[in-house]
Design an enzyme around this catalytic site. Structure first.
Site, PDB file in Angstrom:
ATOM      1  CE  LYS A  35     -56.055  74.347 116.878  1.00 31.23           C
ATOM      2  NZ  LYS A  35     -55.606  73.706 115.642  1.00 31.23           N
ATOM      3  NE  ARG A  60     -48.416  65.851 115.676  1.00 29.34           N
ATOM      4  CZ  ARG A  60     -48.473  66.015 114.363  1.00 29.34           C
ATOM      5  NH1 ARG A  60     -47.378  65.916 113.629  1.00 29.34           N
ATOM      6  NH2 ARG A  60     -49.623  66.279 113.771  1.00 29.34           N
TER       7      ARG A  60
HETATM    8  N1  BES Z   1     -56.527  69.582 117.704  1.00 30.10           N
HETATM    9  C1  BES Z   1     -55.912  69.806 116.456  1.00 30.10           C
HETATM   10  C2  BES Z   1     -56.516  68.953 115.346  1.00 30.10           C
HETATM   11  C3  BES Z   1     -57.918  69.274 114.962  1.00 30.10           C
HETATM   12  C4  BES Z   1     -58.183  70.133 113.911  1.00 30.10           C
HETATM   13  C5  BES Z   1     -58.975  68.672 115.599  1.00 30.10           C
HETATM   14  C6  BES Z   1     -59.478  70.396 113.527  1.00 30.10           C
HETATM   15  C7  BES Z   1     -60.276  68.930 115.217  1.00 30.10           C
HETATM   16  C8  BES Z   1     -60.538  69.790 114.187  1.00 30.10           C
HETATM   17  C9  BES Z   1     -54.421  69.483 116.536  1.00 30.10           C
HETATM   18  O1  BES Z   1     -53.822  69.674 117.759  1.00 30.10           O
HETATM   19  C10 BES Z   1     -53.737  70.393 115.563  1.00 30.10           C
HETATM   20  O2  BES Z   1     -53.813  71.564 115.725  1.00 30.10           O
HETATM   21  N2  BES Z   1     -53.087  69.805 114.570  1.00 30.10           N
HETATM   22  C11 BES Z   1     -52.401  70.545 113.574  1.00 30.10           C
HETATM   23  C12 BES Z   1     -51.116  69.814 113.254  1.00 30.10           C
HETATM   24  C13 BES Z   1     -50.195  70.600 112.386  1.00 30.10           C
HETATM   25  C14 BES Z   1     -49.663  71.808 113.106  1.00 30.10           C
HETATM   26  C15 BES Z   1     -49.063  69.685 111.967  1.00 30.10           C
HETATM   27  C16 BES Z   1     -53.313  70.633 112.353  1.00 30.10           C
HETATM   28  O3  BES Z   1     -54.015  69.673 112.061  1.00 30.10           O
HETATM   29  O4  BES Z   1     -53.336  71.677 111.723  1.00 30.10           O
HETATM   30 ZN    ZN Z   2     -53.194  71.732 118.039  1.00 30.44          ZN
END
Ligand code: BES
Ligand code: ZN
Ligand code: ZN
Length: 494
Positions: free
Chosen positions: A270, A344
């Protein structure tokens, strides 16, 4: 905070901070009564400085020596609701705390107008819930002097509400428990630490607790959970905490929480702006544990298994890689195209393991699963995805009752196509960026065989960028009140 209920009105108490609630209508009746003891208040009302307008607070100094009176506006009677009372009580609590008095005196709202139909105990519960939830502080890392402790005197109560007060406190403590854990530093809440906290709660409340460590996870085939956690120094855990509140019933429900103690994104790292808040990524697990704690202390007659899938999604030479194909607990092969879609993966194993070995009658998972849910619903609503209309309905009822709001999204056929892999059974991200919250749920649906199941995406609601009414800045504890209410409802149905 000690809460003392008394039958007399606020006038019987002297000093401290007094909170008086007014609707637009009761402002008029108060002026008419013209009680000489309330000269200052009546003056403020006559001058229309305070009109009972919704959410408005007026502070009056010197009603008596060493006394401050707060007037809190509830708006028009016809729009009154329990959720509004909870909110205004919270707004008033924040204001009252600023006054730094040792004693806060709360006028229990006399049922009037539309509220006559409301059960008084519900009214008092809403009032207390709002008040208590707004007093939350995460002060562990603050060297500045924190606000002083105070007693809360609950005036005008007709009955002895000590048991209701106790119950409300327990519920709020469940919420605080979740908030504290989510606000905590990631390095202090490793999967092993979360597991030992669950064990501690189990011991205190006579629950049973089973923890699968990395070795047993490998052995049992939870390769997705192991893959996500393999880059971290702190290995993953799958935690089961069981509460048997209805020993004579065979029915049980499973509450499953995402417990990523820190989500760096893994090798799909990230970036700044997205990584800072990622200690929040175990909010689902925290809500599940907070709920189990509350349910057992409240002695709700239901059997519940709390499941926490815990891992740290770290970046390092041992991390799982984009392109890896990993065998899930249920035997399906998953093509990992993005290591940041890790929630997931761990939930897939947690759901199918729970279904196979615990055979619950229904499963509800809470997960900070997608950033897309924030794009869709902001921080006010969680997304609810289920094919089970009855389950959807009852979750929505709980959401309305508790004001932990959910909004349904479709979990239907056309989205399923997007998760098919060319090399494995399924991939962990869809081919395009659209409908991310739905495709996340579609992925999970491949790991639930026949059990009634609902997924709640709390990525927006678990964390608040600002403080408002009963919601603090940062960890909100979302889910504890929703799930506790849901279990109480299901207890009546089972
Ligand atoms: N933990 C994150 C989701 C999240 C984002 C929670 C912002 C709280 C605030 C999750 O694991 C994630 O990174 N999801 C990705 C999925 C994508 C790669 C398909 C996302 O939402 O960008
Ligand atoms: Zn994530
Ligand atoms: Zn995550």
């Amino acid at each position: 905070m000690k809460i003392i209920p008394i039958q007399d009105g606020v006038d019987s108490v002297s000093g401290g901070c007094k909170i008086l609630f007014f609707t637009v209508e009761t402002v008029h009746s108060f002026i008419k009564k013209n009680n000489k003891d309330h000269d200052l208040v009546i003056g403020v009302l006559r001058e229309k400085i305070f009109t009972g307008e919704k959410g408005k607070i007026s502070v009056i100094y010197g009603t008596h020596p060493d006394e401050i009176t707060l007037l809190a506006g509830l708006g028009e009677e016809k729009h009154l609701s329990l959720s509004l009372i909870r909110k205004i009580a919270a707004v008033a609590a924040r204001e009252a705390k600023k006054q730094k008095k040792k004693q806060i005196c709360l006028q229990a709202i006399p049922p009037s107008g539309s509220l006559i139909r409301t059960d008084e105990s519900k009214l008092i519960q809403a009032l207390l819930e709002g008040f208590i939830l707004a007093t939350y502080e995460f002060s562990k890392y603050s060297t500045e002097k924190q606000s002083l402790p105070f007693d809360l005197i609950l005036c005008n109560v007709k009955k002895n509400y000590s048991s209701l007060i106790e119950k409300t406190k327990i519920l709020c403590e469940g919420v605080f428990f979740a908030r504290n854990w989510v606000n905590e530093n990631a390095s202090l809440k490793t999967p092993a630490r979360l597991a030992s906290e669950a064990k501690k709660i189990a011991l205190e409340n006579k629950l049973s607790c089973t923890v699968l460590d990395e070795k047993s996870l490998q052995k049992s085939g939870c390769h997705l959970l192991c893959a996500v956690g393999q880059g971290a120094v702190h290995p993953p855990r799958l935690v089961f905490i069981e509460y048997r509140g209805a020993p004579s019933s065979k029915k049980k429900i499973a509450l499953v929480g995402k417990g990523i103690t820190f989500d760096s994104g893994g090798l799909n790292l990230k970036t700044s702006g997205h990584i800072e808040d990622m200690k929040l990524d175990m909010a689902g697990a925290a809500a599940v544990l907070g709920t189990l704690k509350a349910l057992s202390r409240l002695k709700i007659r239901i059997n519940v298994i709390g499941v926490m899938a815990c891992a740290e999604n770290a970046i390092g030479s041992r991390s799982y890689k984009p392109g890896d194909i990993v065998k899930a607990f249920n035997g399906k092969y998953v093509e990992v195209l993005n290591t940041d879609a890790e929630g997931r993966l761990i939930l897939a194993d947690a759901l199918s393991y729970t279904e196979k070995y615990y055979k619950p009658d229904m499963m509800i998972d809470l997960a900070t699963l997608t950033g897309a849910v924030i794009v869709c619903l902001g921080h006010h609503y969680a997304a609810l995805l289920t094919k089970d209309k009855k389950l959807e309905e009852i979750i929505i009822q709980s959401a309305e009752e508790t004001d932990e709001k959910v909004w349904p999204l479709p979990l239907t056929e056309p989205y399923s196509e997007e998760m098919k892999s060319d090399i494995a059974d399924i991939k962990n991200i869809s081919k395009n960026k659209n409908a991310g919250t739905i495709t996340g749920a579609v992925f999970l649906s491949h790991f639930v065989e026949k059990t009634r199941w609902a997924h709640v995406d709390i990525a927006g609601t678990a964390w608040s960028p600002d403080e408002h009414d009963l919601i603090p800045k940062y960890a909100t504890g979302f889910g504890v009140r929703l799930l506790t209410d849901l279990c109480s409802r299901l207890a009546k149905q089972f």
